[in-house]
Design an enzyme around this catalytic site. Structure first.
Site, mmCIF file in Angstrom:
data_model
loop_
_atom_site.group_PDB
_atom_site.id
_atom_site.type_symbol
_atom_site.label_atom_id
_atom_site.label_comp_id
_atom_site.label_asym_id
_atom_site.label_seq_id
_atom_site.Cartn_x
_atom_site.Cartn_y
_atom_site.Cartn_z
ATOM 1 N N HIS A 1 1.723 4.593 -3.008
ATOM 2 C CA HIS A 1 1.894 6.005 -2.846
ATOM 3 C C HIS A 1 3.198 6.382 -2.937
ATOM 4 O O HIS A 1 3.271 7.609 -3.983
ATOM 5 C CB HIS A 1 1.571 6.303 -1.271
ATOM 6 C CG HIS A 1 0.384 6.217 -0.618
ATOM 7 N ND1 HIS A 1 -0.601 6.933 -1.180
ATOM 8 C CD2 HIS A 1 0.129 5.630 0.674
ATOM 9 C CE1 HIS A 1 -1.909 6.605 -0.383
ATOM 10 N NE2 HIS A 1 -1.479 5.753 0.298
ATOM 11 N N HIS B 1 0.939 -1.328 0.119
ATOM 12 C CA HIS B 1 -0.006 0.160 0.101
ATOM 13 C C HIS B 1 0.981 1.320 -0.154
ATOM 14 O O HIS B 1 0.622 2.214 -0.927
ATOM 15 C CB HIS B 1 -0.889 -0.110 1.179
ATOM 16 C CG HIS B 1 -1.749 1.367 1.269
ATOM 17 N ND1 HIS B 1 -3.158 0.939 1.324
ATOM 18 C CD2 HIS B 1 -1.757 2.320 1.637
ATOM 19 C CE1 HIS B 1 -3.580 2.262 1.405
ATOM 20 N NE2 HIS B 1 -2.671 3.174 1.830
ATOM 21 N N GLU B 2 1.811 1.274 0.915
ATOM 22 C CA GLU B 2 2.476 2.640 1.009
ATOM 23 C C GLU B 2 3.526 2.754 -0.155
ATOM 24 O O GLU B 2 3.820 4.000 -0.638
ATOM 25 C CB GLU B 2 3.463 2.598 2.515
ATOM 26 C CG GLU B 2 2.546 2.517 3.605
ATOM 27 C CD GLU B 2 1.532 3.891 3.709
ATOM 28 O OE1 GLU B 2 1.846 4.924 3.202
ATOM 29 O OE2 GLU B 2 0.774 3.588 4.271
ATOM 30 N N HIS C 1 3.608 6.318 -6.774
ATOM 31 C CA HIS C 1 2.839 7.421 -7.484
ATOM 32 C C HIS C 1 3.775 8.894 -7.348
ATOM 33 O O HIS C 1 3.796 9.583 -8.270
ATOM 34 C CB HIS C 1 1.600 7.699 -6.652
ATOM 35 C CG HIS C 1 0.420 8.596 -7.108
ATOM 36 N ND1 HIS C 1 -0.667 8.764 -6.491
ATOM 37 C CD2 HIS C 1 0.520 9.511 -8.076
ATOM 38 C CE1 HIS C 1 -1.397 9.535 -7.469
ATOM 39 N NE2 HIS C 1 -0.669 10.081 -8.435
#
Ligand SMILES: [Zn+2]
Length: 591
Positions: A383, A379-380, A386
């Site tokens: 980020h 998940h992190e 991105h």
């Protein structure tokens, strides 16, 4: 702790002394930014020069903030670290007050003049989006005097959230319950979060009864603070000529209100799927009936360990559908001391990603070597990648993306990971575990957050209609929602009225119209991940271009141009369809 798993912050500042020197330089230069007010409208060249200077100061201040926050969150008990973080925040305030003239000055210059400057001066290219955004907000901007007055009252209005937090965390004496083999446990915020997933049903029920009854006892006070927040939003929207508080809130990122309304409508249409999940949960837990306190215990247990090196390997394998370039970049980043991996004395809880433009992403973890740790890792890094892609493709000014986009990459990575784990599971139980985790994630992020979003809509609508809001009224609104979402009338789950005080617990309500973005993001993330899994290079590039676009466009427009209209039912239906597909697979395994 092995230094390999402690981030190296020298790419930000070589030392605390270097950090402090940079901070002091920004403070010394800040008054010069205030004087730019007189030259910015002179001509196109002066405007570009002024905006470049402001950007440069902001960049340093951000670096100062990131470095200070990293130090603070890895050791919250260190007084020096606390002081650095306070100083870094003060620096942002200092820059803010020296550049507060910017928006009103640009708005006074007017669209015609600003557009002619943009056309004449290539140096304004990177600033064009920001300038046009300032102009867009003009019809909703008050006179300078009124804006100053509203801003001055900001901390007073903002204090409602603090009262909520102090009441919950300091003033209320939380009850205790008897836990088998563990003695008496206090059911405060942390106690509740642990006990709600307790395998013993009576323990869960006792914790729920104690926790929500206590919230109920303070419903008048909680109702008072929340009503003040809702009222403030409604008043602000009226002052600024918006049709509603929700429209005003969404306007910050130029998102149409129909996005919010469609999300709520589609979640309601998807309730039969949520109810199907609850029935499956009841069956898997072997319960005679289902109650609100049966939502959190895991459906299947898995004792498998996932160390940090496993998290790296598995995530890299799982995101293969995103292409070689993505995987190569990620492989490099995870191995160059970008992470603070393990929990430690004084270290803050949770996980986050942060970084600065022109630098590498940094990831803060509390890796516990379990599946949750692996999921958080993927998940992190969603980020992190991105930001990495946006920073490479965009200039500083348009690299930052809004929250409406922020959770798309992280949830897409979670879906890739989940699918990979299911496909490579060694046993039926292991497969059921991953599927169950995915299902529960979709419930909590899509349905639960949309239920909160609907509550916010209902409370604001009530005030807009001229009705008075009280704790009792909020409990009534919340009870209706709890019953509808959990299928009380359909006999899926009985909702005990005691638990209808849950609204008082949700601190996000003090940041109105914020949580819906978790639900829209996960829908968009799943939509893109599904397209990529089924499709090929075209689908992948469409998605990666969304990430690369950073904040160069309004988020709704950006997604729409990429084939995803967030005001249409498609993304929400894709999510509901995925939930059904997961349950089809689980039921096949169970039979
Ligand atoms: Zn996230």
């Amino acid at each position: 702790m092995d230094q390999k798993y402690v981030w190296d912050l020298t790419s930000l500042f070589k030392s605390d002394a270097e950090w402090d020197a940079a901070r002091k330089q920004v403070i010394a230069d800040a008054p010069k930014l205030a004087t730019l007010k007189d030259s910015i409208g002179k001509d196109a060249k002066s405007m570009a020069a002024a905006l470049d200077q402001i950007s440069a100061a902001n960049r340093v201040a951000e670096k100062v903030a990131v470095y200070a926050y990293f130090g603070y969150s890895t050791n919250t008990r260190d007084a020096k670290g606390q002081e650095r973080w306070t100083l870094a925040q003060a620096l942002q305030g200092e820059l803010g007050s020296n550049t507060a003239w910017l928006a009103p000055t640009i708005q006074d210059l007017g669209a015609e003049k600003v557009e002619s400057f943009i056309k004449a001066e290539p140096g304004l290219k990177n600033h064009a989006f920001g300038l046009r955004d300032i102009l867009r907000r003009k019809p909703h901007t008050l006179t300078k005097e009124a804006e100053a007055a509203v801003a001055a009252f900001g901390p007073v209005i903002g204090s409602m959230g603090n009262i909520h937090s102090v009441l919950s965390n300091a003033d209320i004496k939380w009850p205790e319950v008897e836990v088998p083999d563990a003695g008496k446990k206090t059911v405060n915020q942390t106690g509740y979060q642990g006990l709600r997933q307790h395998p013993d049903r009576n323990t869960r029920k006792a914790a729920f009864d104690a926790f929500w009854t206590t919230y109920g006892q303070f419903a008048n006070t909680y109702g008072g603070t929340l009503a003040a927040t809702v009222n403030a939003g409604v008043i602000d929207a009226k002052l600024r000529n918006y049709p509603s508080a929700v429209a005003a809130s969404l306007a910050a990122n130029n998102i149409p209100e129909s996005v919010y309304r469609t999300l709520v409508a589609e979640a309601n249409k998807g309730l039969p799927t949520l109810h199907r999940y609850f029935k499956l949960r009841q069956k898997m837990l072997g319960l005679p009936d289902l109650h609100y306190y049966d939502i959190y215990p895991a459906l299947v247990r898995l004792d498998k360990k996932f160390g940090i090196e496993d998290s790296k390997t598995l995530t890299l394998a799982a995101v293969k559908p995103l292409g070689n370039a993505y995987v190569d970049d990620l492989a490099t980043l995870v191995n160059q001391r970008t992470m603070h991996v393990y929990p430690g004395e004084g270290k803050d809880s949770g996980a986050y990603h942060w970084g600065v433009w022109g630098g590498q992403p940094y990831i803060f973890l509390n890796h516990k070597d379990d599946y949750d740790g692996l999921t958080t890792f993927a998940h992190e890094w969603g980020h992190g990648m991105h930001s990495h892609l946006a920073n490479k493709a965009q200039p500083y000014e348009t690299s930052g993306y809004s929250l409406f986009l922020a959770e798309i990459a992280s949830t897409a990575n979670e879906m890739f990971l989940s699918d990979y784990m299911v496909a490579n599971a060694k046993s039926k139980e292991e497969k059921l575990f991953y599927l169950g985790q995915a299902l529960e994630g979709l419930r909590a992020t899509f349905f639960r957050q949309t239920m909160f979003a609907e509550f916010e809509l209902a409370t604001h609508d009530a005030v807009q209609r001229g009705e008075a809001l009280s704790g009792a009224k909020m409990t009534e609104i919340y009870c209706d929602l709890l019953k509808r979402y959990h299928g009380d009338a359909q006999g899926v789950m009985k909702i005990d009225p005691k638990y209808c005080s849950e609204w008082a617990y949700i601190s996000h309500f003090y940041r109105p119209f914020y949580v819906y973005q978790y639900a829209t993001s996960i829908s968009a993330g799943i939509y893109f991940a599904t397209q990529i899994s089924k499709g090929g290079e075209k689908e992948r590039e469409t998605y990666l271009n969304v990430l690369r676009a950073g904040g160069s466009q309004y988020p709704y427009d950006l997604l729409k141009q990429s084939g995803l209209d967030m005001a249409s039912p498609a993304p929400y239906q894709a999510l509901v369809k995925r939930m059904d597909a997961i349950m089809d697979e689980m039921e096949k395994l169970l039979n």
